[in-house]
Write an enzyme that holds these catalytic residues in place. Structure first.
Site, PDB file in Angstrom:
ATOM      1  N   PRO A  76       0.842  -1.199   0.000  1.00 21.29           N
ATOM      2  CA  PRO A  76       0.000   0.000   0.000  1.00 21.29           C
ATOM      3  C   PRO A  76       0.874   1.244   0.000  1.00 21.29           C
ATOM      4  CG  PRO A  76      -0.651  -1.523   1.747  1.00 21.29           C
ATOM      5  CD  PRO A  76       0.669  -1.991   1.223  1.00 21.29           C
ATOM      6  N   CYS A  77       0.504   2.236  -0.754  1.00 20.02           N
ATOM      7  CA  CYS A  77       1.291   3.468  -0.785  1.00 20.02           C
ATOM      8  C   CYS A  77       0.403   4.643  -1.148  1.00 20.02           C
ATOM      9  CB  CYS A  77       2.433   3.377  -1.789  1.00 20.02           C
ATOM     10  SG  CYS A  77       3.335   4.925  -1.941  1.00 20.02           S
TER      11      CYS A  77
END
Length: 527
Positions: A76-77
């Site tokens: 996730p980013c």
């Protein structure tokens, strides 16, 4: 067989696609969410499953498992976007997970890696903030930094007192309310565009609001923050029927903004971001160096040949439009140039919702996971192009739906295939979203059998509707739109199962990526 480790594996869509090629062995996977981990274990029995990537010793793991050929995963980013800098949270704790992915690649030294993420990752506006102690590594890898401004407080809420206080973590913590107190006040403020709902919220939590007002009055603020007292007085005046909800909103606004400012600066201190300066310029702004997420990855992994691009699952056979940013790296000695995989499906032969779920239209659904004993499937159905991929079990699990209340049912009944919330009569839009005009087109979306679906997210939250039946789309139907076969069973709570499906990489896309990558790895092996 190429040995693989899957990081941030979720339910296992990426792993499944790689496994379906018959060319990869998934040796280990990491997934911290317990429900998703349970699903992964159920469907990947031969894989060692671990929880926290951050605490992993990948060097030791590689020694234990043997040489790892490929690292895959979708860290996730959120990074931060300059366009969204006024949001309440400055950074996401997920940001460090991209760095953990990079650490895994550097320590495991695989022949190749595949990183899958949202399309926005390719944009330079998605960046990391520089943390204290990172300067050395940033300099070593020649990663460019630029000053970025974080707006802490707009000019109209400015006060000299807070400008002085935010320079000290001690003072910030002294002025910052407990999270539950801020959230309570924010409930009313959030409804500022719908005063009826604002009043309802105030009366619903009347005892809590009055208790909060008393607490504010008793606190020792040394007269520094008059807006805090003003917020307390507004609460008292409302319940004394001196003012209405609109005045409450006006009188608590500055307090809300001051609390957000304090929360933001504390977040900066807690995350050890390196502050260049705090300036008063049309409000209060913190200046912090930032660097591109994409440049960080490419510079840190410079011994790999890269390619990247946005792949639409629709063009690879999925019955939904789903864009994902895919980043492929292969060791320089294996390939000096790599191409991205290309899909073979076009608008002339896209798979549709009908291809994915029509055959289970009349299969009984259940409302709770405890009732999910599996529905028997018969041979009475018309095969489609997706039947060989999806229908691989005599029993259908996860055919679970949400119960439909009267208002939602009326909306379901009013919508035709392909229509959504915006097609409803105004009478069916009342008492719902704060700003009806800004409601996304995916809300109350009735699927169209003759077309691919939109991007499958959490279809329960989006209230997706079956094409021909006035009910919600089931977990299994959403999973089929994602191209999970029926033999792949999801575990955990109903909410979690819907979310796991929405978060997943479509296995049909993952398989295409895996086949494409194998063409490079096998070429080197055979050469």
């Amino acid at each position: 067989m190429h040995k693989v480790i899957d990081l941030f594996a979720g339910a296992g869509g990426l792993s499944l696609g790689f496994k379906q090629t018959g060319k990869y062995e998934i040796a280990a996977a990491f997934e911290i969410n317990q429900n998703a981990q349970e699903t992964y274990k159920k469907n990947h029995s031969g894989t060692k499953v671990f929880s926290d990537v951050c605490s992993a010793d990948f060097v030791k793991l590689g020694e234990k498992l043997g040489n790892i050929d490929v690292v895959i995963g979708g860290p996730p980013c959120q990074g931060f976007s300059m366009a969204n800098r006024q949001k309440n949270r400055i950074i996401s704790q997920n940001n460090m997970l991209v760095k953990q992915y990079v650490r895994a690649v550097k320590e495991l030294k695989p022949k190749a890696f595949v990183m899958e993420n949202v399309e926005m990752l390719k944009s330079d506006v998605h960046r990391f903030y520089l943390r204290t102690g990172e300067t050395e590594i940033i300099d070593e890898y020649n990663i460019e930094t630029t000053p970025s401004e974080i707006l802490l407080l707009e000019g109209k809420y400015f006060s000299k007192e807070i400008f002085e206080d935010i320079r000290s973590l001690h003072e910030v913590e002294a002025r910052l309310w407990p999270e539950e107190d801020y959230k309570l006040l924010n409930i009313a403020y959030r409804q500022r565009k719908n005063l009826k709902k604002c009043r309802e919220a105030l009366y619903r939590y009347q005892k809590k609001y009055l208790k909060l007002a008393e607490k504010i009055k008793q606190a020792d603020n040394n007269g520094v923050y008059e807006c805090f007292d003003a917020a307390a007085d507004a609460i008292f005046d409302f319940f004394d029927k001196i003012i209405d909800a609109d005045q409450v909103v006006k009188r608590i606004e500055k307090t809300i903004m001051i609390q957000r400012c304090l929360s933001r600066i504390k977040e900066i201190y807690d995350n050890e971001l390196q502050i260049d300066e705090i300036i008063c310029q049309n409000g209060i702004v913190a200046v912090i160096q930032s660097y591109s997420v994409l440049e960080y990855i490419t510079k840190m992994l410079g011994n790999y040949t890269f390619n990247m691009g946005v792949l639409n699952a629709l063009e690879f056979g999925a019955p939904q439009r789903r864009n994902r940013f895919v980043f492929i790296g292969v060791k320089n000695e294996i390939a000096q140039n790599i191409e991205m995989p290309t899909g073979t499906f076009t608008k002339d032969n896209y798979n549709t919702v009908k291809d994915a779920i029509k055959d289970i239209e009349n299969v009984r659904t259940v409302f709770e996971t405890s009732e999910d004993s599996g529905a028997e499937l018969t041979d009475d159905f018309e095969p489609t192009s997706l039947t060989p991929l999806l229908r691989d079990s005599k029993k259908l699990y996860n055919h679970i739906i949400t119960k439909t209340r009267a208002v939602a049912k009326a909306r379901f009944e009013a919508l035709g295939q392909g229509e959504n919330f915006h097609f409803l009569d105004v009478t069916l839009k009342e008492n719902t979203y704060t700003d009806v005009s800004r409601t996304q087109n995916t809300i109350y979306q009735r699927l169209n059998y003759e077309k691919p679906s939109g991007t499958v997210v959490n279809v329960r939250k989006s209230m997706w509707i079956h094409p021909t039946i006035n009910r919600a789309v089931s977990i299994r139907e959403a999973a089929r739109l994602q191209t999970f076969p029926d033999s792949f069973v999801f575990c955990g709570t109903k909410d979690s199962q819907y979310q796991q499906v929405g978060n997943a990489v479509p296995p049909i896309l993952a398989k295409a990526i895996a086949e494409h990558l194998a063409s490079y790895l096998d070429q080197k092996k055979n050469g």
